[in-house]
Design an enzyme around this catalytic site. Structure first.
Site, PDB file in Angstrom:
ATOM      1  N   LYS A  75      10.768   7.647 -11.921  1.00  0.00           N
ATOM      2  CA  LYS A  75      10.460   6.471 -11.100  1.00  0.00           C
ATOM      3  C   LYS A  75       9.436   5.623 -11.557  1.00  0.00           C
ATOM      4  O   LYS A  75       8.466   6.135 -12.056  1.00  0.00           O
ATOM      5  CB  LYS A  75      10.199   6.991  -9.580  1.00  0.00           C
ATOM      6  N   SER A 150      12.265   5.517  -1.140  1.00  0.00           N
ATOM      7  CA  SER A 150      12.132   4.511  -2.198  1.00  0.00           C
ATOM      8  C   SER A 150      12.429   5.031  -3.555  1.00  0.00           C
ATOM      9  O   SER A 150      12.632   4.182  -4.589  1.00  0.00           O
ATOM     10  CB  SER A 150      10.770   4.309  -2.131  1.00  0.00           C
ATOM     11  N   SER A 174      10.886   9.620   0.743  1.00  0.00           N
ATOM     12  CA  SER A 174      11.852   9.052  -0.432  1.00  0.00           C
ATOM     13  C   SER A 174      12.237   9.681  -1.506  1.00  0.00           C
ATOM     14  O   SER A 174      12.962   9.428  -2.265  1.00  0.00           O
ATOM     15  CB  SER A 174      10.517   8.071  -0.822  1.00  0.00           C
TER      16      SER A 174
END
Ligand code: GLN
Length: 487
Positions: A75, A150, A174
C-alpha cells in the site's frame, strides 16, 4: 507456466527447484501488472529496480528462504527507500523517502520482491477505493461495485492473482472489510506485534499494519517473518509466539468460539442462516460455540466514537503536511497562508472534512465533550470485548453482511454518522488492539463475502490456527478473479 493463481508456497517450490528463475518470474509479474484492465490500482511500478534486484537474487539463490523471489505489493503509505510514497494523496506526490518501513526492510532481508506501490483511499481515510488522488478502482468481480478500502490496491492485486501477498493498513477495518469484498484473507495482528515504523499514519492509537494473502498458511508464513519487536516503533513488543506456519494445524480441540446475539439477530435472513449452518458445523467438529450478549447502546456508539477519535488524531499526526517541510507547496505570503493554500489545493474532500472536524474536536472547549468522552467510551467497548475474549477464545463477526456495495452509494457509505452498527462492527478490533482476520466465507449474487475472527491480545497464533480450521470447513481458498466462477 502462469504464476498467477499460485500461493507463496507453490511459487517457492518452483523457485527452489529452479523451474523458474527470479528474473523470469519478475518479468511475468511486470507484464501482467502493465496489461491489467484497471491500471489505477498501481501508483508506482519500479521496473528497473525490480529487474536489477531479480538478477541479484538469481546470483544469491537461497533455496531455504520461503520468501526468496516472491513478489508482493505495498500500500502506498509504506515508506520505500528511493521509491515515491504518496499515501494516495497529491500533497505527497513528490515525496521520495530515504528509508524503508521496517516491514519492507524485513521482507527485503528475506529476499521478497517489492513489486509495486498500490493505491489507497487518501491517507487511509475512506472505505471505497474511490478516494485516491490517483484515480478510482472498482471491484474486479463486478465493476459496478466498490472494491472497498482503504487498502484498495492491495486487495485488488491479490484477488487478481498479480501477487500472492500484499501489505495493507487498518485503522477502522481497511484490511478486513475489503478482504471480504473480494474473497481473500486479510489479517490485522495485535497492536504492536509488527512494526509500523515508516508507515504514514492516519490515527496512531488505532492504526495497524497487516497483510493480505489468498490462504491462511501463507499468512502464517508471513507472520513468521514479520512478528518482531522494532526499537524504532515504541508500541512494538517482543512476540511470545513463534512457528506460526509449523503449528498452523494445531488448534486446541477445547477452543471456544462465540458470536454476538445482537449482531446475529440483526443480520439479513439469508446470511444469518449461513452463519447458523457454520456454527453447527463447528459444533459437529466438537468445538463449543457460545452465544454472548453485547450492550446494544455501546454497539451504536462505535461509529461516532471512531470518528471522534480518529479525526483529531489524524489532524495532529498530519501537522507536518503543511507545504513547508516536504511534499507539495502552494504559494503564500506567510506560513499560515502557505499552509492553507497547500492543503486547499493538494488534499481531497474527505481528508479536508475529517481534518476540519478533527480540529474542532481538539479545541479546548470541545475536548471534554467529544474527544475525551469518545476515549472513555472506547475503553468501555474494549473492556466488554476483552471480557468476552477472556472466557471464549474466538469471537466470530460479519465483516460485511452483503456483497460489496454499488459505487453510486459510496459517499453515503463513507461519511454517514448514523449508519447501522453492522457497518462498523470491525472497528471494535481497532479500539481493543486485538488480532483480527477475515477469510472467505460465502457468496451472494456471485460476489464473495468473508467471515471475521477475533482473539484476545497476543493470541495471534491461536487466531491463525482457528482461521485454518474454518478455512477447511468452509472450503474456499486460493481463488483469483476469473479462475473459477464465484457462486
Ligand atoms: N472505513 C474506515 C474509514 O473510512 C476505514 C479506514 C481505515 O481503516 N483506514 O475511515
Amino acid at each position: 507456466m502462469n504464476y498467477k493463481n499460485l500461493s507463496i508456497r507453490e511459487l517457492h517450490e518452483l523457485l527452489r527447484t529452479k523451474k523458474i528463475t527470479a528474473l523470469d518470474l519478475t518479468k511475468q509479474v511486470i507484464e501482467e501488472m502493465q496489461k491489467d484492465d484497471q491500471p489505477n490500482f498501481l501508483i508506482t511500478l519500479p521496473t528497473d529496480d525490480m529487474l536489477r534486484y531479480a538478477q541479484y537474487l538469481d546470483q544469491n539463490f537461497d533455496p531455504n528462504n520461503l520468501l526468496y523471489g516472491i513478489p508482493y505489493v505495498a500500500k502506498d503509505n509504506f515508506s520505500t527507500k528511493n521509491i515515491r510514497t504518496t499515501a494516495g494523496s497529491k500533497i505527497l506526490s513528490n515525496y521520495i523517502p530515504n528509508f524503508n518501513a521496517t516491514i519492507v526492510e524485513l521482507l527485503n532481508q528475506n529476499q521478497a520482491m517489492m513489486a509495486g506501490k498500490v493505491t489507497l483511499d487518501e491517507l487511509g481515510m475512506g472505505g471505497t477505493g474511490l478516494h485516491s488522488a490517483y484515480g478510482e478502482i472498482s471491484n474486479p468481480y463486478d465493476q459496478k461495485r466498490q472494491i472497498g478500502g482503504s487498502s484498495s490496491g492491495s486487495v485488488y492485486a491479490v484477488a487478481k492473482g498479480l501477487v500472492p501477498f500484499s501489505l495493507g493498513t487498518d485503522t477502522g477495518d481497511s484490511i478486513r472489510k475489503p478482504a471480504s469484498y473480494v474473497g481473500i484473507v486479510g489479517f490485522k495482528p495485535t497492536y504492536g506485534a509488527i512494526s509500523r515504523y515508516g508507515v504514514i499514519p492516519y490515527a496512531p492509537s488505532l492504526d495497524h499494519a497487516g497483510f493480505f494473502t489468498r490462504n491462511v498458511d501463507d499468512m502464517a508464513l508471513i507472520a513468521d517473518v514479520t512478528f518482531k519487536k522494532d526499537d524504532k516503533d515504541f508500541t512494538s513488543f517482543e512476540t511470545r509466539d513463534q512457528d506460526f506456519l509449523k503449528d498452523i494445524n494445531d488448534l486446541k480441540p477445547t477452543t471456544k468460539f462465540a458470536y454476538l446475539k445482537e449482531v446475529q439477530e440483526h443480520l439479513p435472513e439469508k446470511i444469518k442462516r449461513k452463519y447458523e449452518q457454520l456454527f453447527n458445523k463447528l459444533k459437529a467438529k466438537g468445538y463449543e460455540v457460545n452465544e454472548v450478549s453485547f450492550d446494544l447502546d455501546l454497539l451504536n456508539t462505535i461509529n461516532p466514537v471512531y470518528m471522534m477519535i480518529s479525526y483529531p488524531e489524524a489532524i495532529s499526526s498530519h501537522a507536518n503536511l503543511s507545504g513547508m517541510g516536504f511534499g507539495m507547496r502552494a504559494e503564500g505570503e506567510n506560513y499560515a497562508q502557505i499552509m492553507i493554500n497547500s492543503r486547499s489545493k493538494y488534499l481531497g474532500e474527505i481528508v479536508k472534512r475529517r481534518f476540519v472536524i478533527g480540529s474542532l474536536n481538539l479545541k479546548q472547549e470541545n475536548q471534554d465533550l467529544y474527544f475525551l468522552k469518545a476515549k472513555r467510551v472506547r475503553r468501555l467497548i474494549a473492556n466488554a470485548l476483552n471480557d468476552i475474549l477472556a472466557s471464549d477464545d474466538i469471537l466470530i463477526l460479519p465483516p460485511s453482511f452483503q456483497p460489496a456495495p454499488l459505487i453510486e452509494t459510496a459517499l453515503e457509505d463513507d461519511e454517514k454518522a448514523d449508519s447501522d452498527f453492522l457497518h462498523d462492527i470491525l472497528v471494535m478490533g481497532n479500539f481493543a488492539g486485538i488480532p483480527s482476520i477475515t477469510i472467505p466465507f460465502t457468496t451472494e449474487e456471485a460476489m464473495p463475502i468473508g467471515i471475521n475472527l477475533n482473539a484476545g491480545v497476543y493470541q495471534d497464533k491461536k487466531l491463525l490456527q482457528a482461521a485454518k480450521v474454518l478455512e477447511d470447513i468452509i472450503g474456499i481458498k486460493d481463488r483469483i478473479v476469473g479462475d473459477k466462477k464465484y457462486d
